[in-house]
Design a protein around this motif. Structure first.
Motif, PDB file in Angstrom:
ATOM      1  N   CYS A  28       0.808  -1.227   0.000  1.00  0.00           N
ATOM      2  CA  CYS A  28       0.000   0.000   0.000  1.00  0.00           C
ATOM      3  C   CYS A  28       0.839   1.274   0.000  1.00  0.00           C
ATOM      4  O   CYS A  28       0.540   2.229   0.724  1.00  0.00           O
ATOM      5  N   ASP A  29       1.903   1.288  -0.812  1.00  0.00           N
ATOM      6  CA  ASP A  29       2.628   2.547  -0.976  1.00  0.00           C
ATOM      7  C   ASP A  29       2.496   3.095  -2.410  1.00  0.00           C
ATOM      8  O   ASP A  29       2.975   4.185  -2.697  1.00  0.00           O
ATOM      9  N   ARG A  30       1.834   2.334  -3.291  1.00  0.00           N
ATOM     10  CA  ARG A  30       1.591   2.800  -4.670  1.00  0.00           C
ATOM     11  C   ARG A  30       0.112   2.715  -4.976  1.00  0.00           C
ATOM     12  O   ARG A  30      -0.572   1.800  -4.520  1.00  0.00           O
ATOM     13  N   ILE A  31      -0.348   3.647  -5.812  1.00  0.00           N
ATOM     14  CA  ILE A  31      -1.756   3.668  -6.190  1.00  0.00           C
ATOM     15  C   ILE A  31      -1.892   3.811  -7.702  1.00  0.00           C
ATOM     16  O   ILE A  31      -1.181   4.601  -8.323  1.00  0.00           O
ATOM     17  N   GLY A  32      -2.777   2.999  -8.280  1.00  0.00           N
ATOM     18  CA  GLY A  32      -3.093   3.081  -9.708  1.00  0.00           C
ATOM     19  C   GLY A  32      -4.542   3.482  -9.882  1.00  0.00           C
ATOM     20  O   GLY A  32      -5.422   2.988  -9.168  1.00  0.00           O
ATOM     21  N   ILE A  33      -4.810   4.384 -10.821  1.00  0.00           N
ATOM     22  CA  ILE A  33      -6.159   4.911 -11.033  1.00  0.00           C
ATOM     23  C   ILE A  33      -6.664   4.541 -12.416  1.00  0.00           C
ATOM     24  O   ILE A  33      -5.919   4.607 -13.401  1.00  0.00           O
ATOM     25  N   VAL A  34      -7.944   4.173 -12.495  1.00  0.00           N
ATOM     26  CA  VAL A  34      -8.589   3.859 -13.772  1.00  0.00           C
ATOM     27  C   VAL A  34      -9.731   4.848 -13.984  1.00  0.00           C
ATOM     28  O   VAL A  34     -10.563   5.046 -13.098  1.00  0.00           O
ATOM     29  N   VAL A  35      -9.747   5.492 -15.165  1.00  0.00           N
ATOM     30  CA  VAL A  35     -10.810   6.450 -15.488  1.00  0.00           C
ATOM     31  C   VAL A  35     -11.336   6.168 -16.893  1.00  0.00           C
ATOM     32  O   VAL A  35     -10.684   5.495 -17.690  1.00  0.00           O
ATOM     33  N   LYS A  36     -12.505   6.709 -17.188  1.00  0.00           N
ATOM     34  CA  LYS A  36     -13.046   6.607 -18.539  1.00  0.00           C
ATOM     35  C   LYS A  36     -12.462   7.721 -19.405  1.00  0.00           C
ATOM     36  O   LYS A  36     -12.427   8.879 -18.996  1.00  0.00           O
ATOM     37  N   ASP A  37     -12.018   7.369 -20.627  1.00  0.00           N
ATOM     38  CA  ASP A  37     -11.499   8.397 -21.532  1.00  0.00           C
ATOM     39  C   ASP A  37     -12.632   9.013 -22.346  1.00  0.00           C
ATOM     40  O   ASP A  37     -13.818   8.738 -22.108  1.00  0.00           O
ATOM     41  N   SER A  38     -12.290   9.835 -23.334  1.00  0.00           N
ATOM     42  CA  SER A  38     -13.296  10.557 -24.115  1.00  0.00           C
ATOM     43  C   SER A  38     -14.156   9.634 -24.974  1.00  0.00           C
ATOM     44  O   SER A  38     -15.245  10.003 -25.404  1.00  0.00           O
ATOM     45  N   GLU A  39     -13.663   8.418 -25.203  1.00  0.00           N
ATOM     46  CA  GLU A  39     -14.417   7.431 -25.982  1.00  0.00           C
ATOM     47  C   GLU A  39     -15.263   6.521 -25.095  1.00  0.00           C
ATOM     48  O   GLU A  39     -15.928   5.604 -25.580  1.00  0.00           O
ATOM     49  N   GLY A  40     -15.221   6.753 -23.791  1.00  0.00           N
ATOM     50  CA  GLY A  40     -15.986   5.927 -22.856  1.00  0.00           C
ATOM     51  C   GLY A  40     -15.290   4.633 -22.483  1.00  0.00           C
ATOM     52  O   GLY A  40     -15.875   3.753 -21.857  1.00  0.00           O
ATOM     53  N   GLU A  41     -13.992   4.513 -22.866  1.00  0.00           N
ATOM     54  CA  GLU A  41     -13.212   3.316 -22.546  1.00  0.00           C
ATOM     55  C   GLU A  41     -12.412   3.547 -21.261  1.00  0.00           C
ATOM     56  O   GLU A  41     -11.870   4.633 -21.030  1.00  0.00           O
ATOM     57  N   TYR A  42     -12.343   2.505 -20.436  1.00  0.00           N
ATOM     58  CA  TYR A  42     -11.565   2.629 -19.200  1.00  0.00           C
ATOM     59  C   TYR A  42     -10.076   2.558 -19.496  1.00  0.00           C
ATOM     60  O   TYR A  42      -9.616   1.757 -20.309  1.00  0.00           O
ATOM     61  N   LYS A  43      -9.339   3.425 -18.817  1.00  0.00           N
ATOM     62  CA  LYS A  43      -7.906   3.544 -19.070  1.00  0.00           C
ATOM     63  C   LYS A  43      -7.166   3.692 -17.743  1.00  0.00           C
ATOM     64  O   LYS A  43      -7.589   4.467 -16.876  1.00  0.00           O
ATOM     65  N   VAL A  44      -6.060   2.938 -17.570  1.00  0.00           N
ATOM     66  CA  VAL A  44      -5.228   3.076 -16.378  1.00  0.00           C
ATOM     67  C   VAL A  44      -4.305   4.273 -16.572  1.00  0.00           C
ATOM     68  O   VAL A  44      -3.541   4.326 -17.526  1.00  0.00           O
ATOM     69  N   LEU A  45      -4.406   5.251 -15.692  1.00  0.00           N
ATOM     70  CA  LEU A  45      -3.516   6.402 -15.779  1.00  0.00           C
ATOM     71  C   LEU A  45      -2.092   5.981 -15.423  1.00  0.00           C
ATOM     72  O   LEU A  45      -1.883   5.088 -14.610  1.00  0.00           O
ATOM     73  N   THR A  46      -1.129   6.638 -16.029  1.00  0.00           N
ATOM     74  CA  THR A  46       0.259   6.376 -15.656  1.00  0.00           C
ATOM     75  C   THR A  46       0.558   7.066 -14.327  1.00  0.00           C
ATOM     76  O   THR A  46      -0.179   7.949 -13.881  1.00  0.00           O
TER      77      THR A  46
END
Length: 576
Positions: free
Chosen positions: A305-323
């Motif tokens: 629990c020292d790193r966090i990854g975030i997933v969001v929807k892009d402009s096309e409505g597809e889920y994307k893992v942010l860098t």
């Protein structure tokens, strides 16, 4: 001593148990015997990390015991009076066993131990060291490595990972131990009776949780709207499950959906063989859940629990893992802009990043007249700067992050902290939601304003003794015979962190680099693109970081493809 001699020494030692010897006798492959014994598992600034198993180049009760005896000798040499060490461990296989082993050695050396009753995140250990005024801290974890690994991270009394000077002194103490007969040990029940071993838990957790909650920036916003945010969270079988959910619940985030299959601690990581939140595959189950929940944000934390990854929807409505870079620049902008709006932005504020982290953060900070400092790769160097600011009062630490998914706000922890990260991400998503924007929309706005920065990391896996030698030779070739251009663009600056020299190629001048020495090379091109080559400090890999700036996403993608191809041709040639 040759690897064969070390192998035989283990087999003949009266201090090595029969089960371990039997494991060694069963090895038929000579290469494996060599890999297990060609060196001592290296103690560096991150402590120890390696594959679990028998051998001098493996993590086991003997290598953990020897490292702890060395640490005990270092503490007893440098401190007088009562001394304590705080110890935590995560969900990995043998973590509890190794934590107990370390405790038994320290207690046998007259050093009292504060040992957590059950698994805890790495940042909680960092907090505990300072909170309980310990002289050092140990956390048993291999962060996001695969299941066959574990590790042993050491913290100094300022709650940061030990840096170069202290690590060398501890290593000298370890090296001075002739064999396992020098390692003292004490029964843990006896240690409890002697009041050398103290079991800790909620008494520390409560203080830590309150401090995390105090980092909320827009308190009224969170108090009023937190209940409306839809969240999916996965602890990826690690230690974040309880503290992350506790912080969010106490702040009023009622709609937190946890991925059940990844909720319970499990060192075998059955649903995520490589439990790293930068890997899209770890979010497969969360994305299945998202079809029904329709969350505003998805995030995951790694085993310690020292790193966090975030997933969001892009402009096309597809889920994307942010860098990690994208998460870092979003938080940098959110924290600075929010503090400015609330008239709480200090004039001497500073953002800290590493030399392999996106320059976009600097561009954002510059816009608010906030300084950005670069440090070597490794959050220990950010922790070191926080301590320096504490002493000199020269700067106010605002935020620090690495491209490898680690970040930190606040100064009561001196390592990256995904509990804090999760809390800030939820607040940031809530803020943009109330403005009618998604996190992806917010990121696009930043790109349109500051430029489309795109970063890429390529890790070349080079196992064993031969792999390590190949990495060192490749870096030396790049150091001595690097081309003057990459893909038709001239190199303007070259940074050699081993020699501490920054060369301005175009002007023919040079400056001294005021950072610790490290076998790392960085090359900056005339168009602002750059790449860095360094050996991993925790895995048998050579890492190549590359970055370009585009006028649009399409332009950045095109530039990145061409630049990365040119850079990797140079790297592959150096590795021959």
């Amino acid at each position: 001593m040759t690897y064969k001699e070390t192998y035989k020494k283990w087999l003949n030692s009266q201090y090595v148990d029969e089960e371990t010897k039997e494991e060694l006798r069963k090895i038929q492959d000579e290469k494996e015997i060599e890999d297990r014994f060609y060196q001592e598992l290296e103690f560096g600034t991150g402590g120890l990390r390696g594959v679990i198993g028998a051998g001098s180049n493996r993590l086991n009760n003997y290598t953990v015991g020897k490292a702890t005896q060395g640490l005990a000798d270092y503490i007893n040499k440098n401190y007088s009076g009562e001394k304590s060490v705080s110890i935590a461990y995560d969900s990995r296989n043998k973590s509890k066993e190794f934590a107990d082993r370390a405790a038994s050695v320290l207690c046998a050396n007259g050093i009292s131990v504060n040992l957590f009753e059950s698994l805890r995140p790495t940042p909680v250990l960092s907090f505990t060291v300072k909170h309980l005024k310990s002289k050092a801290g140990i956390v048993i974890t291999a962060s996001h490595n695969p299941k066959q690994y574990n590790g042993y991270k050491v913290y100094n009394e300022d709650a940061g990972q030990v840096t170069d000077k202290a690590a060398k002194e501890i290593l000298d103490c370890i090296t001075a131990l002739e064999d396992f007969s020098c390692v003292k040990s004490m029964d843990l029940e006896e240690a409890k009776k002697s009041k050398l071993l103290n079991i800790i838990g909620e008494n520390v957790d409560k203080v830590y949780i309150e401090k995390v909650k105090d980092l909320t920036i827009r308190k009224e916003l969170v108090e009023k709207y937190a209940k409306d945010l839809k969240i999916i969270y996965t602890p990826i079988h690690g230690s974040g499950n309880i503290p992350v959910r506790r912080v969010l619940k106490e702040l009023g985030y009622e709609n937190v959906n946890v991925v059940k299959e990844q909720e319970k601690p499990d060192g075998n990581f059955p649903t995520a063989p490589y439990p790293n939140p930068e890997q899209p595959s770890v979010f497969k189950l969360a994305l299945e859940m998202a079809k029904e929940v329709k969350p505003d944000v998805i995030f995951g934390t790694d085993p310690d629990c020292d790193r966090i990854g975030i997933v969001v929807k892009d402009s096309e409505g597809e889920y994307k893992v942010l860098t990690g870079n994208q998460t870092g620049v979003l938080l940098t902008n959110y924290i600075i802009s929010s503090l400015k709006e609330l008239k709480e932005l200090p004039k001497n504020g500073v953002v800290i990043k590493t030399i392999v982290t996106s320059e976009m953060a600097r561009k954002i900070a510059d816009d608010y007249n906030i300084e950005t400092l670069d440090v070597l790769t490794g959050f220990k160097y950010i922790g070191e700067k926080i301590k320096e600011f504490e002493n000199t009062k020269s700067n106010t630490y605002l935020f620090g992050f690495e491209e490898s998914y680690g970040c930190l706000a606040g100064t009561f922890v001196r390592d990256k902290d995904a509990v804090i990260g999760a809390m800030l991400v939820c607040e940031m998503v809530l803020y943009y939601k109330n403005k009618g924007l998604s996190l992806f929309d917010a990121l696009t706005e930043l790109y349109n304003k500051y430029g489309y920065y795109k970063e890429t990391l390529v890790s070349l896996e080079l196992q064993g003794k031969e792999g390590q030698e190949k990495i060192q030779k490749a870096l030396e070739r790049l150091r001595t015979s690097m081309k003057k251009e990459v893909g038709g663009v001239k190199i303007s600056k070259a940074f050699d962190y081993k020699l501490s020299v920054e060369k301005n190629i175009l002007e023919g001048s040079s400056n001294k680099i005021e950072l610790p020495k490290s076998n790392v090379l960085k090359f900056i091109l005339e168009d602002g693109s750059w790449f860095v080559v360094r050996p991993s400090g925790t895995e048998p890999k050579m890492k190549v970081y590359m970055s370009v700036i585009g006028k649009s996403q399409v332009d950045a993608d095109d530039k990145s493809d061409k630049f990365n191809k040119s850079v990797m041709e140079i790297i592959n040639e150096a590795c021959k």
